[in-house]
Design an enzyme around this catalytic site. Structure first.
Site, PDB file in Angstrom:
ATOM      1  CD  GLU A  79      18.104 -56.130  33.282  1.00 40.64           C
ATOM      2  OE1 GLU A  79      17.840 -56.067  34.501  1.00 40.64           O
ATOM      3  OE2 GLU A  79      18.681 -57.092  32.758  1.00 40.64           O
ATOM      4  CD  GLU A 110      39.086 -47.693  39.688  1.00 34.36           C
ATOM      5  OE1 GLU A 110      39.543 -47.787  40.837  1.00 34.36           O
ATOM      6  OE2 GLU A 110      38.540 -48.638  39.080  1.00 34.36           O
TER       7      GLU A 110
END
Length: 293
Positions: A79, A110
């Site tokens: 963004e 992870e």
């Protein structure tokens, strides 16, 4: 047990709630996310202060996380280009499991600290780069590996975690604790822990962009008008900041690739587009300094 994993004492019978009460429980719990970010305000301010000179020297903002935390890092990085015209190559995110993990949960990714280190090392980090390392639990191996690689390269590592005393905040040069406590649904850190991370990232990156002269007053004058909506916004911002009518705003914007900063200074100072660009360059990109100079 981690606070983010502890069952909520406030909602032990969640499955028995009537729908209005159930919805209210989720909504009201989000208030704690806001409170957690508010308490972390001094840590966030210190992190922006430490990051600013590195970014001004040409560094990049790097992000690393797994699952929801990783996706939030990607979101923040993406963004920055349309909002502030921040170069895409200077906001780079890695996520455990790779790009496909944005859309499909990659179980076990992870837990790979070696891959976390490798993903960051592949970006060739340097002393001016800033890593934002995110982990709700605060102990995600992938994120710890990313921090290790960043620090070994001399980059500034900032760790975000939702539990106090977390390994991620301890391993990073600067730690930001977003203590959101137990979730309404035990352990579901995509809830208020994720909300707090999103708010913290918004606060960090937006504050950084303000200090990088991407904002005039509270107007996003360095947006990238990449679609019709943003073009309308560029026109409206130029009109508001310069006092010009729509016709003049559109005319000048068309001459400068719809760059609000340039159009604004050109109109207010009665300059050509080229003169406006040169004045902004000489003012370090600051509209305020260009107008007052």
């Amino acid at each position: 047990m981690l606070k983010t994993e502890t069952p909520s004492a406030a909602h032990p019978d969640l499955d028995l709630y009537e729908l209005p009460q159930l919805v209210s429980a989720f909504i009201e719990d989000q208030v704690e996310a806001v409170d957690a970010v508010r308490r972390a305000g001094p840590q966030l301010a210190a992190a922006v202060a430490a990051a600013l000179p590195r970014i001004q020297a040409g560094g990049r903002i790097l992000y690393a996380g797994a699952g929801t935390s990783g996706r939030l890092g990607v979101l923040d990085s993406v963004e920055l280009y349309p909002t502030f015209s921040w170069p895409r190559e200077r906001a780079v995110a890695v996520i455990a499991g790779g790009q496909q993990a944005m859309f499909v949960a990659i179980e076990g990714a992870e837990d790979d600290d070696v891959q976390g280190a490798a993903d960051i090392a592949a970006l060739n980090p340097g002393p001016n780069d800033v890593l934002l390392a995110l982990a709700a639990s605060g102990g995600t191996p992938y994120v710890l590996g990313a921090i290790r690689a960043a620090r070994e390269a001399g980059a500034l590592a900032i760790g975000f975690a939702n539990n106090a005393g977390a390994p991620v905040t301890a391993a990073a040069e600067l730690g930001i604790t977003l203590d959101t406590g137990p979730e309404v649904i035990s352990g579901s850190t995509r809830l208020k822990a994720g909300s707090a991370q999103k708010m913290a990232l918004n606060t960090f990156s937006s504050s950084l962009m303000v200090k990088l002269n991407k904002v005039y007053g509270n107007l996003m004058v360095d947006l990238k008008a990449t679609n019709a909506k943003l073009l309308r916004r560029a026109v409206a911002l130029t009109m508001r900041a310069s006092g010009a009518d729509e016709a003049l705003a559109r005319e000048v914007l068309a001459k400068c690739d719809n760059h609000v900063k340039v159009a604004l200074v050109a109109i207010k100072k009665n300059l050509t587009v080229q003169q406006s660009r040169e004045l902004l360059d000489a003012s370090g990109g600051s509209v305020r300094r260009a107008l007052n100079g």
